[in-house]
Design a protein around this motif. Sequence first.
Motif, PDB file in Angstrom:
ATOM      1  N   PHE A  72       0.834  -1.207   0.000  1.00 36.76           N
ATOM      2  CA  PHE A  72       0.000   0.000   0.000  1.00 36.76           C
ATOM      3  C   PHE A  72       0.871   1.260   0.000  1.00 36.76           C
ATOM      4  N   LEU A  73       1.854   1.280   0.892  1.00 37.46           N
ATOM      5  CA  LEU A  73       2.726   2.451   0.983  1.00 37.46           C
ATOM      6  C   LEU A  73       3.506   2.656  -0.319  1.00 37.46           C
ATOM      7  N   GLY A  74       3.943   1.552  -0.904  1.00 35.40           N
ATOM      8  CA  GLY A  74       4.673   1.628  -2.167  1.00 35.40           C
ATOM      9  C   GLY A  74       3.823   2.245  -3.270  1.00 35.40           C
ATOM     10  N   GLU A  75       2.569   1.771  -3.376  1.00 33.91           N
ATOM     11  CA  GLU A  75       1.643   2.312  -4.375  1.00 33.91           C
ATOM     12  C   GLU A  75       1.394   3.799  -4.140  1.00 33.91           C
ATOM     13  N   LEU A  76       1.195   4.118  -2.865  1.00 26.37           N
ATOM     14  CA  LEU A  76       0.910   5.498  -2.481  1.00 26.37           C
ATOM     15  C   LEU A  76       2.070   6.416  -2.878  1.00 26.37           C
ATOM     16  N   LEU A  77       3.281   5.973  -2.581  1.00 25.84           N
ATOM     17  CA  LEU A  77       4.458   6.813  -2.852  1.00 25.84           C
ATOM     18  C   LEU A  77       4.771   6.891  -4.348  1.00 25.84           C
ATOM     19  N   ARG A  78       4.199   5.962  -5.133  1.00 20.17           N
ATOM     20  CA  ARG A  78       4.380   6.034  -6.590  1.00 20.17           C
ATOM     21  C   ARG A  78       3.662   7.248  -7.142  1.00 20.17           C
ATOM     22  N   TRP A  79       2.533   7.586  -6.532  1.00 22.12           N
ATOM     23  CA  TRP A  79       1.689   8.660  -7.076  1.00 22.12           C
ATOM     24  C   TRP A  79       1.849   9.967  -6.331  1.00 22.12           C
ATOM     25  N   LEU A  80       2.465   9.911  -5.171  1.00 20.27           N
ATOM     26  CA  LEU A  80       2.648  11.138  -4.398  1.00 20.27           C
ATOM     27  C   LEU A  80       4.075  11.627  -4.552  1.00 20.27           C
ATOM     28  N   SER A  81       4.227  12.911  -4.777  1.00 15.86           N
ATOM     29  CA  SER A  81       5.578  13.441  -4.886  1.00 15.86           C
ATOM     30  C   SER A  81       5.998  14.130  -3.594  1.00 15.86           C
ATOM     31  N   PHE A  82       5.133  14.072  -2.601  1.00 13.82           N
ATOM     32  CA  PHE A  82       5.450  14.711  -1.331  1.00 13.82           C
ATOM     33  C   PHE A  82       4.938  13.846  -0.188  1.00 13.82           C
ATOM     34  N   GLY A  83       5.337  14.168   1.006  1.00 12.91           N
ATOM     35  CA  GLY A  83       4.778  13.495   2.183  1.00 12.91           C
ATOM     36  C   GLY A  83       5.346  12.118   2.465  1.00 12.91           C
ATOM     37  N   SER A  84       6.376  11.708   1.711  1.00 13.49           N
ATOM     38  CA  SER A  84       6.888  10.353   1.929  1.00 13.49           C
ATOM     39  C   SER A  84       7.496  10.196   3.331  1.00 13.49           C
ATOM     40  N   PHE A  85       8.073  11.290   3.826  1.00 15.54           N
ATOM     41  CA  PHE A  85       8.699  11.217   5.157  1.00 15.54           C
ATOM     42  C   PHE A  85       7.656  10.918   6.231  1.00 15.54           C
ATOM     43  N   ILE A  86       6.596  11.721   6.243  1.00 19.75           N
ATOM     44  CA  ILE A  86       5.578  11.591   7.285  1.00 19.75           C
ATOM     45  C   ILE A  86       4.784  10.298   7.102  1.00 19.75           C
ATOM     46  N   LEU A  87       4.541   9.899   5.838  1.00 19.98           N
ATOM     47  CA  LEU A  87       3.813   8.655   5.590  1.00 19.98           C
ATOM     48  C   LEU A  87       4.616   7.450   6.058  1.00 19.98           C
ATOM     49  N   THR A  88       5.917   7.496   5.849  1.00 20.03           N
ATOM     50  CA  THR A  88       6.781   6.387   6.277  1.00 20.03           C
ATOM     51  C   THR A  88       6.803   6.294   7.796  1.00 20.03           C
ATOM     52  N   LEU A  89       6.905   7.440   8.453  1.00 21.22           N
ATOM     53  CA  LEU A  89       6.860   7.457   9.914  1.00 21.22           C
ATOM     54  C   LEU A  89       5.511   6.932  10.412  1.00 21.22           C
ATOM     55  N   GLY A  90       4.441   7.374   9.762  1.00 23.47           N
ATOM     56  CA  GLY A  90       3.091   6.933  10.122  1.00 23.47           C
ATOM     57  C   GLY A  90       2.959   5.426   9.984  1.00 23.47           C
ATOM     58  N   TYR A  91       3.582   4.900   8.943  1.00 27.78           N
ATOM     59  CA  TYR A  91       3.555   3.450   8.737  1.00 27.78           C
ATOM     60  C   TYR A  91       4.226   2.745   9.926  1.00 27.78           C
ATOM     61  N   GLY A  92       5.365   3.262  10.355  1.00 32.20           N
ATOM     62  CA  GLY A  92       6.064   2.680  11.506  1.00 32.20           C
ATOM     63  C   GLY A  92       5.200   2.728  12.758  1.00 32.20           C
ATOM     64  N   TYR A  93       4.494   3.841  12.933  1.00 31.77           N
ATOM     65  CA  TYR A  93       3.635   3.980  14.105  1.00 31.77           C
ATOM     66  C   TYR A  93       2.477   2.984  14.053  1.00 31.77           C
ATOM     67  N   LEU A  94       1.833   2.891  12.885  1.00 31.12           N
ATOM     68  CA  LEU A  94       0.685   1.986  12.739  1.00 31.12           C
ATOM     69  C   LEU A  94       1.100   0.527  12.940  1.00 31.12           C
ATOM     70  N   MET A  95       2.271   0.182  12.452  1.00 28.69           N
ATOM     71  CA  MET A  95       2.765  -1.192  12.641  1.00 28.69           C
ATOM     72  C   MET A  95       2.929  -1.496  14.131  1.00 28.69           C
ATOM     73  N   GLY A  96       3.521  -0.544  14.856  1.00 29.49           N
ATOM     74  CA  GLY A  96       3.708  -0.732  16.293  1.00 29.49           C
ATOM     75  C   GLY A  96       2.377  -0.866  17.010  1.00 29.49           C
ATOM     76  N   GLU A  97       1.427  -0.039  16.611  1.00 28.33           N
ATOM     77  CA  GLU A  97       0.105  -0.053  17.232  1.00 28.33           C
ATOM     78  C   GLU A  97      -0.627  -1.361  16.935  1.00 28.33           C
ATOM     79  N   ALA A  98      -0.589  -1.792  15.685  1.00 31.20           N
ATOM     80  CA  ALA A  98      -1.290  -3.020  15.290  1.00 31.20           C
ATOM     81  C   ALA A  98      -0.700  -4.233  16.018  1.00 31.20           C
ATOM     82  N   ILE A  99       0.621  -4.292  16.089  1.00 34.72           N
ATOM     83  CA  ILE A  99       1.266  -5.440  16.742  1.00 34.72           C
ATOM     84  C   ILE A  99       1.013  -5.385  18.245  1.00 34.72           C
ATOM     85  N   SER A 100       1.015  -4.193  18.800  1.00 38.81           N
ATOM     86  CA  SER A 100       0.738  -4.028  20.224  1.00 38.81           C
ATOM     87  C   SER A 100      -0.666  -4.527  20.572  1.00 38.81           C
ATOM     88  N   ARG A 101      -1.622  -4.206  19.716  1.00 36.73           N
ATOM     89  CA  ARG A 101      -2.998  -4.685  19.927  1.00 36.73           C
ATOM     90  C   ARG A 101      -3.071  -6.190  19.796  1.00 36.73           C
TER      91      ARG A 101
END
Length: 155
Positions: A72-101
Amino acid sequence: LKCTYHPDVETNLTCSNCGKPICPKDMVYTAVGIKCPQCARPVGRTRARGKPRDHVLALAVGVAGAVAGGLFLGELLRWLSFGSFILTLGYGYLMGEAISRAARRNVGLFYQVVGGLSTLAGLAMTVLVRGGAFSPFFLLAGVFAVAVTAARLRE
Ligand SMILES: [Zn+2]
Ligand SMILES: [Zn+2]
């Protein structure tokens, strides 16, 4: 051997700390092997590390998050020319949250390793899907994302 807690149960499991015979009903999984409930009792701030079920679920969610989230992130970053930094960080956060749950809020080294490796694998997937050149910012964000995931699962 007879279980210390259940004298009618035959067992060949022993506590890795005190050597007391225990049966599967009593054993507690720890980073250093199985322990009896007494030796596995949390010390200080240390929280429970969970049951085998928590480990399996955390692992399953980690793998699913790495594959699905990475795609999903790969597809998203293919079409977005900005925001990759914050999206990547968000991905790390969501992964931690999902695994924690999935781990029912249990924490510890096992979950940190699962989380860190899952996020790393997910980002590798992202790189494969997106293709092309990556800015140093994305690499930096990737390092942060892995750290964010691991921090969420820290004991
Ligand atoms: Zn013990
Ligand atoms: Zn027992």
